[in-house]
Design an enzyme around this catalytic site. Structure first.
Site, PDB file in Angstrom:
ATOM      1  N   ASN A  57       0.833  -1.196   0.000  1.00  0.00           N
ATOM      2  CA  ASN A  57       0.000   0.000   0.000  1.00  0.00           C
ATOM      3  C   ASN A  57       0.868   1.247   0.000  1.00  0.00           C
ATOM      4  O   ASN A  57       1.953   1.280   0.565  1.00  0.00           O
ATOM      5  CB  ASN A  57      -0.980  -0.009   1.195  1.00  0.00           C
TER       6      ASN A  57
ATOM      7  N   PHE B  37      -1.824   8.246   4.066  1.00  0.00           N
ATOM      8  CA  PHE B  37      -2.626   8.877   5.132  1.00  0.00           C
ATOM      9  C   PHE B  37      -3.862   9.595   4.585  1.00  0.00           C
ATOM     10  O   PHE B  37      -4.117  10.770   4.896  1.00  0.00           O
ATOM     11  CB  PHE B  37      -1.795   9.873   5.951  1.00  0.00           C
TER      12      PHE B  37
ATOM     13  N   SER C 233       5.423   5.172   8.693  1.00  0.00           N
ATOM     14  CA  SER C 233       4.774   4.876   7.415  1.00  0.00           C
ATOM     15  C   SER C 233       5.711   5.303   6.287  1.00  0.00           C
ATOM     16  O   SER C 233       6.251   6.409   6.312  1.00  0.00           O
ATOM     17  CB  SER C 233       3.452   5.629   7.297  1.00  0.00           C
TER      18      SER C 233
ATOM     19  N   ASN D 199       4.931   6.085   3.331  1.00  0.00           N
ATOM     20  CA  ASN D 199       4.244   6.795   2.248  1.00  0.00           C
ATOM     21  C   ASN D 199       4.046   8.285   2.482  1.00  0.00           C
ATOM     22  O   ASN D 199       3.340   8.938   1.728  1.00  0.00           O
ATOM     23  CB  ASN D 199       2.892   6.127   1.988  1.00  0.00           C
ATOM     24  N   THR D 200       4.639   8.819   3.539  1.00  0.00           N
ATOM     25  CA  THR D 200       4.625  10.270   3.767  1.00  0.00           C
ATOM     26  C   THR D 200       6.078  10.720   3.760  1.00  0.00           C
ATOM     27  O   THR D 200       6.855  10.315   4.631  1.00  0.00           O
ATOM     28  CB  THR D 200       3.952  10.612   5.121  1.00  0.00           C
TER      29      THR D 200
ATOM     30  N   LYS E  90       5.318   3.709  16.869  1.00  0.00           N
ATOM     31  CA  LYS E  90       5.310   2.592  15.910  1.00  0.00           C
ATOM     32  C   LYS E  90       6.522   2.711  14.994  1.00  0.00           C
ATOM     33  O   LYS E  90       6.750   3.757  14.387  1.00  0.00           O
ATOM     34  CB  LYS E  90       4.016   2.627  15.094  1.00  0.00           C
TER      35      LYS E  90
ATOM     36  N   ASN F 137       5.689  -1.542  11.483  1.00  0.00           N
ATOM     37  CA  ASN F 137       4.895  -1.076  10.346  1.00  0.00           C
ATOM     38  C   ASN F 137       5.276  -1.902   9.104  1.00  0.00           C
ATOM     39  O   ASN F 137       5.964  -2.910   9.231  1.00  0.00           O
ATOM     40  CB  ASN F 137       5.175   0.419  10.121  1.00  0.00           C
TER      41      ASN F 137
HETATM   42  C1  LIG Z   1      -3.769  -0.949   3.405  1.00  0.00           C
HETATM   43  C2  LIG Z   1      -2.950  -0.704   4.636  1.00  0.00           C
HETATM   44  C3  LIG Z   1      -3.002   0.549   5.228  1.00  0.00           C
HETATM   45  C4  LIG Z   1      -2.242   0.780   6.379  1.00  0.00           C
HETATM   46  N1  LIG Z   1      -2.323   2.006   6.964  1.00  0.00           N
HETATM   47  C5  LIG Z   1      -1.634   2.238   8.110  1.00  0.00           C
HETATM   48  C6  LIG Z   1      -1.751   3.469   8.770  1.00  0.00           C
HETATM   49  O1  LIG Z   1      -2.492   4.362   8.361  1.00  0.00           O
HETATM   50  N2  LIG Z   1      -1.012   3.651   9.902  1.00  0.00           N
HETATM   51  C7  LIG Z   1      -0.189   2.682  10.406  1.00  0.00           C
HETATM   52  O2  LIG Z   1       0.434   2.902  11.444  1.00  0.00           O
HETATM   53  N3  LIG Z   1      -0.090   1.494   9.799  1.00  0.00           N
HETATM   54  C8  LIG Z   1      -0.786   1.242   8.678  1.00  0.00           C
HETATM   55  N4  LIG Z   1      -0.681   0.033   8.066  1.00  0.00           N
HETATM   56  C9  LIG Z   1       0.217  -0.999   8.652  1.00  0.00           C
HETATM   57  C10 LIG Z   1      -0.554  -1.954   9.544  1.00  0.00           C
HETATM   58  O3  LIG Z   1      -1.101  -1.264  10.644  1.00  0.00           O
HETATM   59  C11 LIG Z   1       0.335  -3.105  10.070  1.00  0.00           C
HETATM   60  O4  LIG Z   1       1.269  -2.580  10.986  1.00  0.00           O
HETATM   61  C12 LIG Z   1       1.086  -3.811   8.960  1.00  0.00           C
HETATM   62  O5  LIG Z   1       0.260  -3.988   7.841  1.00  0.00           O
HETATM   63  C13 LIG Z   1       1.623  -5.175   9.409  1.00  0.00           C
HETATM   64  O6  LIG Z   1       0.586  -6.049   9.773  1.00  0.00           O
HETATM   65  P1  LIG Z   1      -0.023  -7.153   8.747  1.00  0.00           P
HETATM   66  O7  LIG Z   1       1.150  -7.855   8.130  1.00  0.00           O
HETATM   67  O8  LIG Z   1      -0.861  -8.033   9.601  1.00  0.00           O
HETATM   68  O9  LIG Z   1      -0.816  -6.417   7.743  1.00  0.00           O
HETATM   69  C14 LIG Z   1      -1.420  -0.246   6.922  1.00  0.00           C
HETATM   70  C15 LIG Z   1      -1.394  -1.492   6.306  1.00  0.00           C
HETATM   71  C16 LIG Z   1      -2.146  -1.738   5.177  1.00  0.00           C
HETATM   72  C17 LIG Z   1      -2.102  -3.108   4.550  1.00  0.00           C
END
Ligand SMILES: Cc1cc2nc3c(=O)[nH]c(=O)nc-3n(C[C@H](O)[C@H](O)[C@H](O)COP(=O)(O)O)c2cc1C
Length: 371
Positions: A125, A129, A196, A198-199, A231, A260
């Protein structure tokens, strides 16, 4: 002797038959549309009307002065605007993290910005934000606030708020304290997202000196905040990690979330979208994030609350994170693929594992794999 099947077990079996087809249907849509559809269905009560699984007492735990019915939380990013908090709790998550939210609303990056890597059990992704801003998030949480009764919302499980900064016009030393001031009355815990990918510039806030300045500004401007967590990115180097752990332990931070998404791309990824820019989550992230969790657990010597996030797909994965030092865990990608039945499945697998280990509560296994 005939075995009695309870209504909830019956419902669970029905769901587990229907959902694989339903989720296949959702995958016919582009991933972001599928995600929005899931959120709307949750809000309207079209899926997951009630938790089909009564949590086993062995799954309950305490962390940061809060009680959690189970260690399986929904990670940040799924419900960025806190639109489906009580619905997510009814599905059976043990905690809910909303956000990432920013001071001002913003649209996020151009679409497409979300990619399914089906063959790899992963997602990339670069949402950037996209969110309605802190004011509207607070208004949402105010609607379900539950003042003075353990946790702060009617979700009846701890709700964390994950905060970030806008792409344009950000000043972290001003923006993090400002948002903490607004959201503290609704949040059981607050997460500073410095990780993150992406910022632009966000991950630079993980530089220890910079992080210390932001933490000091929070302490100066908003000293009475709920437990604060940071995080982290799984792409940090060991030396950086050591310095960060020291800074957070000296600056009123209660815990860390490991981790993350990653900007790295393991060689064995097979899906067509593997080289799309953005953060990779899901199965290929699991080992990397658990390794970082274990390093932080050793460095922090039990003085920080640790949340394990990255690549969880089953009960054994949750237990692996706990055994490597996590107090509890969060998931996202597997929920996007499997839908609500995954929560009960993971909890059921956990209960079986705890019986095999002959422990009364999951917390007894915290850190046992750390050498
Ligand atoms: C589509 C998507 C959007 C995410 N958006 C955020 C976010 O806004 N803030 C954040 O701290 N992590 C974000 N994450 C990271 C998740 O919170 C998580 O830490 C990460 O995906 C690892 O867990 P997973 O492997 O179970 O997905 C996002 C992940 C995905 C897949």
């Amino acid at each position: 002797m005939q075995k009695k099947i309870s209504l909830s077990q019956f419902e669970e079996s029905v769901f587990s038959v229907i959902y694989p087809y339903l989720m296949k249907g959702v995958r016919l849509f582009n991933p972001e549309f599928g995600h929005n559809l899931a959120l709307v269905s949750l809000r309207l009560g079209l899926c997951g009307g009630k938790n089909p699984w009564q949590d086993d007492p062995s799954l309950s735990l305490q962390a940061m002065g809060l009680k959690f019915p189970n260690p399986v939380g929904i990670a940040a990013g799924f419900d960025k605007n806190a639109l489906a908090v009580t619905a997510l709790a009814r599905l059976g998550f043990g905690s809910i993290e909303v956000g990432t939210v920013t001071p001002k609303p913003q649209p996020g990056n151009p679409k497409p910005r979300l990619f399914r890597l089906m063959k790899d059990g992963a997602v990339i992704n670069r949402m950037g934000f996209n969110n309605n801003g802190i004011q509207r998030l607070c208004a949402q949480l105010a609607k379900i606030s539950n003042v003075g009764n353990g946790v702060k919302t009617q979700a009846n499980v701890p709700v964390g708020v994950n905060i970030g900064i806008n792409k344009i016009g950000a000043c972290p030393e001003r923006d993090y304290p400002l948002q903490i001031g607004l959201v503290s009355r609704y949040a059981d815990y607050i997460v500073l997202n410095f990780s993150s990918p992406n910022t632009p510039g966000l991950r630079d806030l993980q530089q220890p000196q910079r992080m210390e300045i932001i933490l000091q500004s929070i302490q100066q401007l908003q000293p009475n905040h709920p437990p604060l967590l940071v995080k982290l990115s799984p792409d940090l180097l060991d030396a950086e990690l050591e310095a960060i752990v020291e800074v957070v332990m000296n600056n009123h931070v209660t815990g860390l979330i490991l981790t993350n998404t990653t900007v790295s791309r393991p060689d064995n990824l097979q899906s067509d979208f593997r080289y799309e820019p953005g953060g990779l989550s899901g199965r290929p992230l699991r080992q990397k994030s658990t390794e970082m969790l274990a390093k932080v657990a050793k460095l922090s010597q039990g003085k920080l609350t640790l949340i394990g996030s990255g690549g969880i797909e089953n009960g054994a994965d949750v237990l692996e994170k706990i055994m490597h030092g996590a107090d509890f865990t969060q998931l996202y990608t597997v929920f996007a693929y499997e839908g609500p039945p995954v929560i009960s499945r993971i909890k059921r697998e956990l209960v079986t594992l705890l019986k095999q280990y002959q422990v009364r509560t999951i917390s007894e296994l915290k850190g046992v794999a750390l050498s």
